[in-house]
Every structure is written in C-alpha cells, then in structure tokens.
Enzyme design. Structure first.
Site, short mmCIF file in Angstrom:
data_model
loop_
_atom_site.label_atom_id
_atom_site.label_comp_id
_atom_site.label_asym_id
_atom_site.label_seq_id
_atom_site.Cartn_x
_atom_site.Cartn_y
_atom_site.Cartn_z
N ASP A 60 -17.44 6.86 -0.90
CA ASP A 60 -16.13 6.70 -0.26
C ASP A 60 -15.80 8.06 0.37
O ASP A 60 -16.50 9.05 0.11
CB ASP A 60 -15.09 6.30 -1.33
CG ASP A 60 -13.69 6.09 -0.75
OD1 ASP A 60 -13.54 5.96 0.48
OD2 ASP A 60 -12.71 6.06 -1.55
N ARG A 117 -13.44 -9.03 1.53
CA ARG A 117 -12.03 -8.73 1.31
C ARG A 117 -11.17 -9.97 1.61
O ARG A 117 -10.14 -10.20 0.98
CB ARG A 117 -11.58 -7.54 2.16
CG ARG A 117 -12.21 -6.20 1.80
CD ARG A 117 -11.79 -5.73 0.42
NE ARG A 117 -10.35 -5.74 0.27
CZ ARG A 117 -9.54 -4.76 0.67
NH1 ARG A 117 -10.04 -3.66 1.19
NH2 ARG A 117 -8.22 -4.84 0.49
N ARG A 126 0.88 -1.18 0.00
CA ARG A 126 0.00 0.00 0.00
C ARG A 126 0.91 1.22 0.00
O ARG A 126 1.70 1.38 0.94
CB ARG A 126 -0.90 -0.01 1.23
CG ARG A 126 -1.64 1.29 1.43
CD ARG A 126 -2.72 1.20 2.46
NE ARG A 126 -3.85 0.45 1.97
CZ ARG A 126 -5.07 0.47 2.51
NH1 ARG A 126 -5.31 1.20 3.58
NH2 ARG A 126 -6.05 -0.25 1.99
N CYS A 138 -16.52 1.40 1.03
CA CYS A 138 -15.35 0.53 1.23
C CYS A 138 -14.86 0.55 2.67
O CYS A 138 -14.15 -0.36 3.09
CB CYS A 138 -14.23 0.96 0.28
SG CYS A 138 -13.78 2.70 0.49
N HIS A 177 -7.50 0.77 -6.28
CA HIS A 177 -7.65 -0.14 -5.14
C HIS A 177 -8.31 -1.42 -5.69
O HIS A 177 -9.49 -1.69 -5.45
CB HIS A 177 -8.53 0.52 -4.07
CG HIS A 177 -8.44 -0.13 -2.72
ND1 HIS A 177 -7.67 -1.25 -2.45
CD2 HIS A 177 -9.06 0.16 -1.54
CE1 HIS A 177 -7.80 -1.58 -1.19
NE2 HIS A 177 -8.63 -0.75 -0.61
N GLN A 230 -10.27 -4.04 -3.55
CA GLN A 230 -11.55 -3.54 -3.04
C GLN A 230 -12.64 -3.74 -4.09
O GLN A 230 -13.75 -4.20 -3.79
CB GLN A 230 -11.42 -2.05 -2.69
CG GLN A 230 -12.69 -1.46 -2.11
CD GLN A 230 -13.01 -2.02 -0.73
OE1 GLN A 230 -12.15 -2.08 0.12
NE2 GLN A 230 -14.25 -2.44 -0.52
N1 CP Z 1 -11.26 -0.59 2.54
C1 CP Z 1 -9.97 -0.61 2.93
O1 CP Z 1 -9.04 -0.78 2.15
O2 CP Z 1 -9.80 -0.46 4.27
P1 CP Z 1 -8.42 -0.27 5.04
O3 CP Z 1 -7.89 1.09 4.69
O4 CP Z 1 -8.79 -0.38 6.49
O5 CP Z 1 -7.46 -1.34 4.62
N1 NVA Z 2 -10.11 6.51 -1.08
C1 NVA Z 2 -9.72 6.07 0.23
C2 NVA Z 2 -9.91 4.60 0.39
C3 NVA Z 2 -9.54 4.02 1.73
C4 NVA Z 2 -9.72 2.55 1.78
C5 NVA Z 2 -8.26 6.46 0.47
O1 NVA Z 2 -7.44 6.30 -0.43
O2 NVA Z 2 -7.95 6.94 1.56
#
Ligand code: CP
Ligand code: NVA
Length: 309
Positions: A224, A293, A104, A265, A131, A134
């Site tokens: 989101d 997930r 990430r 999400c 993502h 997701q």
């Molecule tokens: N939806 C999602 O990716 O959650 P986290 O940021 O908690 O991993």
């Molecule tokens: N769009 C959000 C998603 C978190 C899972 C971010 O990138 O923070």
C-alpha cells in the site's frame, strides 16, 4: 441497536466467511447479467467523504443503486460539519432520513461517535485506523485465486501500522491466514494489539524487517502507499524510511514462489511503493481486487441492513 461496521473485528470469523460467500453470490449474479436485485428498494444510504476516494465512492454508490436503494453522497466540506456542527448532531439528523450512514474520515473516533448517536448502521469507508471493506474484498480475491484462505501466506511489505494492513491482519488472524509484514523499525505493528483486535486467533502475524525474507514462500505479496491520506506532513521521513528497501520490485517478486500474486488496494504510486512492471505485470490482481469492492459492498449492506436488522 443497529449493527455497525467500524472495524473488521466487529465481524466474527463465521460472519466474515458469510460476507465473503455473499459477495461471491452477488458477483455470480452480475456475471449472469442480473444487476438490480432490489433488497434496498425504498431505502437510502448517506455516503460522507472527508477524504478523496475513487473505488470506495464508486463501488458503494453502485452497490446501493443496484440493490434498489438511493445513495446520497455528501462531501464533509459541504456539510455543516465543516462549520463545526458536531458529529453527534449530524449522526442523529442523518439517521432520521437515511437507512445507513457510511463515512470516510480522518479520525476513527468520529466514526465511533457517529455510531454512538446513530439509530441506523454506521459503516467505515476508511479511517486512520482501519479499512474493513478493503480487507473483505481482498480476501474474496485471495479465495477466488487459491480456493482457500486457511493456511494462505500473505506478505505485506510497507507500513505495518496503516489502516489497510491493520484490517488485513485482523481479518487474517480470524480466518487462519499467515500474515507476514516487512516494515522498517518504527513502522512495525504490535502483534499483541492485532490479536486483541481479532479476538479469535486462528492465523498468525509475523513481523520482519527484511522484505526478501518475508516474501519467501508467500502466496501473496501486498503493498500500500507509504504515505497515507492525512500523513502528508510526514512524507519526507516516510520516504526515507521506506524507499528503496521496501518498494515491491521485480527482484522482490522473484524471491516469492512462481504462483504468488501481487496485490495493492490502489491508488498506487508507481516508482514509490511498487514498480510499474510489477503493477502492470501478469502476477498483478489489483483490478480484480478493485472489482471485488463492488460485490463486497453489496454483501456488507445486505448483512447490516437486512440480515442484522
Ligand atoms: N482502495 C480504496 O479505498 O480506493 P479509494 O481511495 O479510491 O476509495
Ligand atoms: N492507506 C491508504 C489507503 C488508501 C485506499 C490511505 O489511507 O491513504
């Protein structure tokens, strides 16, 4: 050459459907009490986090463990990456120990660099661009609910340029979904870019400014956060642009058909992009998404590490 998963567009439509089926098989196995499946016995996966995570970190770690492998989690700030060691060196080193690198990151280009130098699959656990895991879990959730994906109408209300929307839209285009997006000017996506990323176009993306118009006739209302990780300096401008017109309220949900579900999400900011009563209401499937997930992480690991190797 290892098979990487950096964007949802890296998967063809038939592969996406295969991963969704695999996820449902893993879900059913676990429902019957079969947890440890053992496909990754003797293997290990590096999980690198440059940003916080709850669902992704937990679900991916448990997925590797239940498949018989060892998940090893690294915080970016504890690696030499934080002291300037290049991504390309890190990728070459870690791929000599681990069987996959999942990360990430803030910059999608870091994942691309890792993939260029890694001898094992690199998996995107969220970047500023996409993502993909997701979106996979979300389409599993939608298929479970509606029994089909083709022709489903998904209305996303919020930031039409963020990572979650982009992966949902690109996958939706491949899978025959009608993806609608209601965003303020300046935050609307380019349909052309999404179609180019999808390559195969069976569905459609339609852009709206009015959220009420977008959710009319929709099967799914999705939102989101308005301020994604890494966008904190834009917080005030973003809240001005999105709140209150693009918040998913009970009134907005009332405009969608009675069968429509609410998706997010997570993590959610109650009172910002969604009202508490919608998130906690009977039409919300957010925890089903979160559960999926786990099953989709297993499907992705199996596809990349076993079926594609
Ligand atoms: N939806 C999602 O990716 O959650 P986290 O940021 O908690 O991993
Ligand atoms: N769009 C959000 C998603 C978190 C899972 C971010 O990138 O923070």
């Amino acid at each position: 050459m290892p098979r990487h998963l950096l964007t949802i567009g890296d998967l063809r439509a038939d592969e996406l459907l295969h991963l969704i089926e695999l996820a449902l098989e893993y879900k059913e196995l676990r429902r019957r009490g079969v947890r440890v499946t053992g496909e990754l016995s003797g293997r290990s996966v590096a999980l690198i986090f440059e940003k916080p995570s709850t669902r992704t970190r937990a679900s991916f770690s448990v997925a590797v463990y239940e498949m018989g492998g060892l998940p090893v989690t690294y915080s970016w700030s504890e690696l030499q990456l934080a002291r300037g060691e290049p991504v390309k060196d890190t990728a070459r080193v870690l791929s000599r120990y681990h069987d996959a690198i999942a990360a990430r990151v803030y910059r999608h280009s870091d994942l691309e660099e890792a993939a260029r130098y890694s001898s094992v699959p690199v998996i995107n656990l969220l970047s500023d661009r996409e993502h993909p895991l997701q979106a996979l879990a979300d389409y599993v959730t939608i298929l479970e609910r509606f029994g089909t994906l083709s022709g489903v109408k998904l209305a996303f209300v919020g930031d039409g340029r963020n990572n979650v929307f982009t992966s949902l839209a690109v996958a939706g285009l491949k899978l025959g979904v009608e993806v609608r997006v209601a965003s303020p000017p300046g935050y609307q996506p380019s349909i052309e870019e999404l179609e180019r990323a999808a390559g195969e176009v069976r569905g459609a993306v339609r852009v709206y400014e009015d959220p009420f118009e977008a959710v009319r006739g929709a099967d799914v209302v999705y939102t989101d956060v308005f301020v994604s990780m890494g966008q904190e300096s834009e917080r005030e401008a973003r809240l001005r642009a999105f709140v209150p017109r693009y918040r998913v309220t009970a009134e907005l949900m009332g405009e969608a058909p009675a069968h429509a579900v609410f998706m997010h999400c997570l993590p959610a900011h109650r009172g910002e992009e969604v009202e508490e009563e919608v998130l906690e209401g009977p039409r919300s499937v957010v925890f089903e998404q979160a559960e999926n997930r786990l099953h989709t992480s297993k499907a992705a690991l199996r596809f990349l590490l076993i079926e594609s190797s």
